[in-house]
Design a protein around this motif. Structure first.
Motif, PDB file in Angstrom:
ATOM      1  N   GLY A  13      86.147  61.305  40.377  1.00  0.00           N
ATOM      2  CA  GLY A  13      86.393  60.041  39.553  1.00  0.00           C
ATOM      3  C   GLY A  13      85.261  58.953  39.515  1.00  0.00           C
ATOM      4  O   GLY A  13      84.130  59.324  39.738  1.00  0.00           O
ATOM      5  N   GLN A  14      85.650  57.704  39.077  1.00  0.00           N
ATOM      6  CA  GLN A  14      84.847  56.661  38.673  1.00  0.00           C
ATOM      7  C   GLN A  14      85.141  55.563  39.512  1.00  0.00           C
ATOM      8  O   GLN A  14      84.167  54.444  39.332  1.00  0.00           O
ATOM      9  CB  GLN A  14      84.837  56.515  37.381  1.00  0.00           C
ATOM     10  CG  GLN A  14      84.530  57.714  36.111  1.00  0.00           C
ATOM     11  CD  GLN A  14      83.311  58.262  36.592  1.00  0.00           C
ATOM     12  OE1 GLN A  14      82.253  57.476  36.635  1.00  0.00           O
ATOM     13  NE2 GLN A  14      83.248  59.509  36.611  1.00  0.00           N
ATOM     14  N   TRP A  15      86.129  55.777  40.521  1.00  0.00           N
ATOM     15  CA  TRP A  15      86.316  54.239  41.447  1.00  0.00           C
ATOM     16  C   TRP A  15      85.010  53.776  42.206  1.00  0.00           C
ATOM     17  O   TRP A  15      84.994  52.756  42.166  1.00  0.00           O
ATOM     18  CB  TRP A  15      87.538  54.679  42.060  1.00  0.00           C
ATOM     19  CG  TRP A  15      88.293  53.450  42.592  1.00  0.00           C
ATOM     20  CD1 TRP A  15      89.433  52.778  42.122  1.00  0.00           C
ATOM     21  CD2 TRP A  15      88.142  52.894  43.876  1.00  0.00           C
ATOM     22  NE1 TRP A  15      89.799  51.744  43.209  1.00  0.00           N
ATOM     23  CE2 TRP A  15      88.916  51.707  44.117  1.00  0.00           C
ATOM     24  CE3 TRP A  15      87.147  52.834  44.587  1.00  0.00           C
ATOM     25  CZ2 TRP A  15      88.988  50.761  45.173  1.00  0.00           C
ATOM     26  CZ3 TRP A  15      87.093  51.922  45.898  1.00  0.00           C
ATOM     27  CH2 TRP A  15      87.984  51.169  46.199  1.00  0.00           C
ATOM     28  N   GLU A  44      82.160  52.547  40.226  1.00  0.00           N
ATOM     29  CA  GLU A  44      82.361  51.501  39.711  1.00  0.00           C
ATOM     30  C   GLU A  44      82.203  49.808  40.602  1.00  0.00           C
ATOM     31  O   GLU A  44      81.725  49.033  40.381  1.00  0.00           O
ATOM     32  CB  GLU A  44      83.613  51.187  38.988  1.00  0.00           C
ATOM     33  CG  GLU A  44      83.620  51.973  37.638  1.00  0.00           C
ATOM     34  CD  GLU A  44      85.130  51.942  37.225  1.00  0.00           C
ATOM     35  OE1 GLU A  44      86.255  51.577  37.613  1.00  0.00           O
ATOM     36  OE2 GLU A  44      85.080  52.785  36.167  1.00  0.00           O
ATOM     37  N   ASN A  52      80.064  61.830  38.932  1.00  0.00           N
ATOM     38  CA  ASN A  52      81.011  61.147  39.467  1.00  0.00           C
ATOM     39  C   ASN A  52      80.806  61.101  40.912  1.00  0.00           C
ATOM     40  O   ASN A  52      79.660  61.691  41.310  1.00  0.00           O
ATOM     41  CB  ASN A  52      82.227  61.654  39.147  1.00  0.00           C
ATOM     42  CG  ASN A  52      82.482  63.336  39.750  1.00  0.00           C
ATOM     43  OD1 ASN A  52      82.154  63.677  40.877  1.00  0.00           O
ATOM     44  ND2 ASN A  52      83.025  64.241  38.848  1.00  0.00           N
ATOM     45  N   THR A  58      89.809  60.151  42.397  1.00  0.00           N
ATOM     46  CA  THR A  58      90.120  60.950  41.268  1.00  0.00           C
ATOM     47  C   THR A  58      90.460  59.998  40.174  1.00  0.00           C
ATOM     48  O   THR A  58      91.019  60.840  39.187  1.00  0.00           O
ATOM     49  CB  THR A  58      91.283  61.918  41.761  1.00  0.00           C
ATOM     50  OG1 THR A  58      92.464  61.054  41.868  1.00  0.00           O
ATOM     51  CG2 THR A  58      91.185  62.738  42.801  1.00  0.00           C
ATOM     52  N   PHE A  59      90.053  58.859  40.239  1.00  0.00           N
ATOM     53  CA  PHE A  59      90.239  58.014  39.042  1.00  0.00           C
ATOM     54  C   PHE A  59      89.669  58.522  37.729  1.00  0.00           C
ATOM     55  O   PHE A  59      88.368  58.449  38.009  1.00  0.00           O
ATOM     56  CB  PHE A  59      89.830  56.492  39.499  1.00  0.00           C
ATOM     57  CG  PHE A  59      91.090  55.621  39.736  1.00  0.00           C
ATOM     58  CD1 PHE A  59      91.742  54.996  38.839  1.00  0.00           C
ATOM     59  CD2 PHE A  59      91.593  55.549  41.257  1.00  0.00           C
ATOM     60  CE1 PHE A  59      93.008  54.130  39.345  1.00  0.00           C
ATOM     61  CE2 PHE A  59      92.592  54.886  41.725  1.00  0.00           C
ATOM     62  CZ  PHE A  59      93.134  54.117  40.864  1.00  0.00           C
ATOM     63  N   ASP A  60      90.271  58.974  36.621  1.00  0.00           N
ATOM     64  CA  ASP A  60      89.498  59.304  35.651  1.00  0.00           C
ATOM     65  C   ASP A  60      89.053  60.645  35.592  1.00  0.00           C
ATOM     66  O   ASP A  60      88.292  61.077  35.166  1.00  0.00           O
ATOM     67  CB  ASP A  60      88.456  58.154  34.989  1.00  0.00           C
ATOM     68  CG  ASP A  60      88.844  57.079  34.510  1.00  0.00           C
ATOM     69  OD1 ASP A  60      90.287  57.007  33.966  1.00  0.00           O
ATOM     70  OD2 ASP A  60      88.369  56.065  34.814  1.00  0.00           O
ATOM     71  N   GLY A  61      89.464  61.229  36.888  1.00  0.00           N
ATOM     72  CA  GLY A  61      89.043  62.690  37.302  1.00  0.00           C
ATOM     73  C   GLY A  61      90.311  63.592  37.266  1.00  0.00           C
ATOM     74  O   GLY A  61      91.056  63.472  36.146  1.00  0.00           O
ATOM     75  N   ALA A 111      96.894  54.465  39.984  1.00  0.00           N
ATOM     76  CA  ALA A 111      97.429  54.276  38.420  1.00  0.00           C
ATOM     77  C   ALA A 111      98.869  54.112  38.567  1.00  0.00           C
ATOM     78  O   ALA A 111      99.462  54.879  39.581  1.00  0.00           O
ATOM     79  CB  ALA A 111      96.672  55.270  37.577  1.00  0.00           C
ATOM     80  N   ALA A 138      95.471  63.130  40.146  1.00  0.00           N
ATOM     81  CA  ALA A 138      94.529  62.523  39.423  1.00  0.00           C
ATOM     82  C   ALA A 138      94.788  60.831  39.601  1.00  0.00           C
ATOM     83  O   ALA A 138      96.010  60.419  39.890  1.00  0.00           O
ATOM     84  CB  ALA A 138      94.347  62.596  37.895  1.00  0.00           C
ATOM     85  N   ASP A 139      94.108  60.049  39.339  1.00  0.00           N
ATOM     86  CA  ASP A 139      94.044  58.648  39.178  1.00  0.00           C
ATOM     87  C   ASP A 139      94.436  58.084  40.568  1.00  0.00           C
ATOM     88  O   ASP A 139      95.316  57.080  40.654  1.00  0.00           O
ATOM     89  CB  ASP A 139      94.705  58.060  38.054  1.00  0.00           C
ATOM     90  CG  ASP A 139      94.377  58.595  36.824  1.00  0.00           C
ATOM     91  OD1 ASP A 139      93.322  58.273  36.666  1.00  0.00           O
ATOM     92  OD2 ASP A 139      95.109  58.920  35.904  1.00  0.00           O
TER      93      ASP A 139
END
Length: 500
Positions: A261-263, A266, A277, A336-339, A373, A434-435
C-alpha cells in the motif's frame, strides 16, 4: 569479484556515510547506538595504515563482498604508503562447485521454490582441508594478506579483520546478479539464491562469525565498496556489551509487494518515492536486520546476530537456555492501504517446522491494527460449518483450474478497527485485508508461510506466487472455528474493577 555496473537492484538509497540527528518526531531510517568519539575510521587509506605493520593479516568476511575490488583498492592504498603485500585468496582452497553442490543438496529442498532445511554442517565443509593447510604466509614477505569468506579457517596468526555486509544489501546485490552464493562460480536467479542463503550460506557463515567475534581486531562495514568504515574489535565488543544492557533499535528496511500500500510512503517522505509501494517495513527481523554503531555521525553497521553472539544471556536472561543465540521476537509493519489482501495462509505447527525445516520454534503471531479504513477487515479462523474435505477440494479446484475461491464460505471475516488485536497461533488460517496498517508481532521464524489462496494474482515479477496447499492442510487447526475464534483469538476490552 569486481563491481559490475549495476551492483544493487533497489529503489532504496545506500546508507549514508554520516548521519545528522533526526529531528524530533521524524522517523529515523538510520538509528545509531553511540560508542564515543573518534571510534570509527573511514576509507582504504586509513585501513591500509591500520594493517600495514601487522606482518600477517587475515581478512575474513560475509558472502557478497566484492573481494577482488576490495583487494585492488586496499593494495593501491598500501602501495601509496610504500608497501607491497603478498595476497593469498582463500578461494584457492574451496572444493569444486560440483563437490559443494553435492554436499549441500540435501538441505535445499529439491525443486521446492521456497523451502529447504537448515544446514547441519560447518563452513569448513566448503573447503579442501589439505589445500587450506597449504595456504601459508611467506616469512620473507613484508606483509602477507589472506582474504575471502572463511579465510580464518587457515589458522594464520596475526591481525584478524572481518568485513561484514548487511543482509538487505546482500539481497539487493543478488537481485542485480552482482554476487554469488558461497562457493558458486556464477550468480543464479534471485529467489533460488535467497533460499540457499537462508538455509545454507547464512547458517554456516553465522556460526563461523560467532567463533571469530572474540578475536576480531578490526571490523569493517562492507556495504559501501569505495569507502569502508571500520573500528577496532575491542570497540565493537564494548559497544555490543553496552547495547546488551541498555537499548537497541535495528536499522529498518522496506520492501514492495504485490499487495502493498501507500501508507508508509505518505508518512515517511524521506523514503524513495519511486517505489510502486511499500508492503513491508522490516523493523525487527533479526536474521536480516543490522545494528548501526555511531561515532562522530559516522554509522558502522554489523549484523544483529553479533549482539546475540557477544552476550545472549544479557539479552534473554534465563530464556537463553532455550533460544540460544536466536532472538525470539519479530515485528514488522504490513501496509495494505490502497493495496490488496494478503494471501490466505497459516504457519507451521512446532513439530512440523522442526522436522521439515530444522527450526527450533515456530511462528506464532498477532496483528495489532495501527490504522484502518472504515471498511477494513481481517480474515481469521474457520466458519462454524467448515468441512475440511470440502475446503481441500475447493482449494485444489481453484489452483488447478485458475478459478476464484469463495473465501468467506470457509473463513470468517472480522471488522478491523484501530487498536484491535488479533491472535494468530500456529496453524490458524488468516490474512489481513486491504486498507489496513498492521503491526505484526510474532516469533522470529519469518519465511514459513503456507499460502493456500492468493486471489488469482501474479507477483511483481509477473509470475504466479507459489502456493503450499498440502503443507497448509497438514498444519491447520480446523477446530479454530465459529464462536471460539471470536472468544479466544480477538482481544476484547473488559472492566476488571471500578472505584472512585
Amino acid at each position: 569479484m569486481t563491481i559490475p555496473t549495476l551492483w544493487r537492484e533497489t529503489s532504496q538509497d545506500l546508507a549514508p556515510l554520516t548521519h545528522a540527528p533526526t529531528p524530533r518526531g521524524q522517523y529515523d531510517l538510520y538509528p545509531g547506538f553511540p560508542v564515543g568519539e573518534g571510534k570509527i575510521d573511514v576509507g582504504f587509506e586509513a585501513l591500509a595504515a591500520a594493517v600495514a605493520g601487522a606482518g600477517t593479516v587475515t581478512i575474513d568476511g560475509f558472502v557478497g563482498i566484492f573481494w577482488d575490488d576490495f583487494r585492488t583498492r586496499l593494495a593501491a592504498a598500501l602501495a601509496a604508503q610504500g608497501l607491497t603485500a603478498r595476497w593469498v585468496n582463500v578461494d584457492d582452497a574451496l572444493l569444486s562447485e560440483g563437490e559443494i553442490d553435492a554436499r549441500i543438496a540435501p538441505f535445499l529442498g529439491g525443486d521446492d521454490p521456497i523451502f529447504g532445511t537448515r544446514y547441519r554442517g560447518t563452513l569448513a565443509d566448503f573447503f579442501d582441508r589439505n589445500a587450506l593447510t597449504a595456504l601459508q604466509p611467506q616469512p620473507d614477505a613484508a606483509l602477507n594478506i589472506l582474504y575471502g569468506c572463511g579465510a580464518a579457517l587457515a589458522g594464520w596468526d596475526g591481525l584478524l579483520v572481518y568485513v561484514d555486509l548487511p543482509k538487505n544489501e546482500l539481497q539487493f546485490r543478488s537481485r542485480a546478479g552482482a554476487v554469488c552464493n558461497l562457493g558458486a562460480r556464477a550468480p543464479g536467479s534471485p529467489k533460488p539464491m535467497y533460499k540457499r542463503f537462508y538455509f545454507v550460506d547464512w547458517v554456516a557463515l553465522n556460526a563461523h562469525k560467532a567463533r571469530l567475534l572474540p578475536a576480531i581486531d578490526l571490523i569493517v562495514d562492507g556495504q559501501r565498496p569505495e569507502t569502508p568504515l571500520f573500528m577496532a574489535g575491542d570497540t565493537l565488543r564494548a559497544g555490543l556489551g553496552q547495547m546488551s544492557r541498555n537499548f537497541f533499535r535495528v536499522r529498518p528496511w522496506f520492501e514492495p509487494g504485490v499487495w502493498g500500500g501507500q501508507w508508509i510512503k505518505e508518512r515517511i517522505p524521506q523514503l524513495p518515492q519511486d517505489a510502486v509501494n511499500y508492503a513491508w517495513s522490516f523493523e525487527l527481523i533479526v536474521p536480516e536486520n543490522g545494528l548501526m554503531l555511531e561515532s562522530d555521525g559516522r554509522l558502522l553497521e554489523v549484523s544483529f546476530d553479533m549482539l546475540m553472539f557477544h552476550d545472549k544471556r544479557a539479552i534473554l536472561g534465563a530464556c537463553a537456555d532455550f533460544f540460544g543465540t536466536e532472538f525470539p521476537i519479530r515485528f514488522d509493519f504490513l501496509d495494505t492501504f490502497d493495496g490488496g489482501n494478503l494471501s490466505v495462509q497459516c504457519h507451521p505447527r512446532p513439530e512440523f517446522i522442526r522436522r521439515h525445516f530444522g527450526e527450533t520454534f515456530t511462528q506464532d503471531e498477532t496483528y495489532y491494527i495501527l490504522d484502518a479504513a472504515p471498511d477494513a477487515q481481517v480474515y481469521l479462523g474457520f466458519q462454524d460449518d467448515i468441512d475440511p474435505a470440502a475446503f481441500r477440494a475447493a482449494l485444489e479446484d481453484s489452483f488447478q483450474n485458475a478459478t476464484p475461491l469463495d473465501v468467506t464460505r470457509y473463513v470468517q471475516v472480522h471488522p478491523a478497527r484501530r487498536h484491535d488485536l488479533f491472535l494468530i497461533p500456529n496453524g490458524t488460517i488468516h490474512c489481513s485485508g486491504a486498507d489496513t496498517m498492521v503491526l505484526e508481532i510474532s516469533a522470529t521464524p519469518y519465511i514459513f508461510t503456507f499460502k493456500m489462496y492468493d486471489w488469482m494474482r501474479l507477483d511483481l515479477d509477473g509470475r504466479p506466487r507459489p502456493l503450499n496447499i498440502e503443507r497448509a492442510l497438514e498444519n491447520l487447526h480446523f477446530e479454530r472455528k465459529g464462536q471460539r475464534v471470536r472468544e479466544e483469538l480477538i482481544a476484547r476490552q473488559s472492566v476488571l474493577e471500578e472505584y472512585d
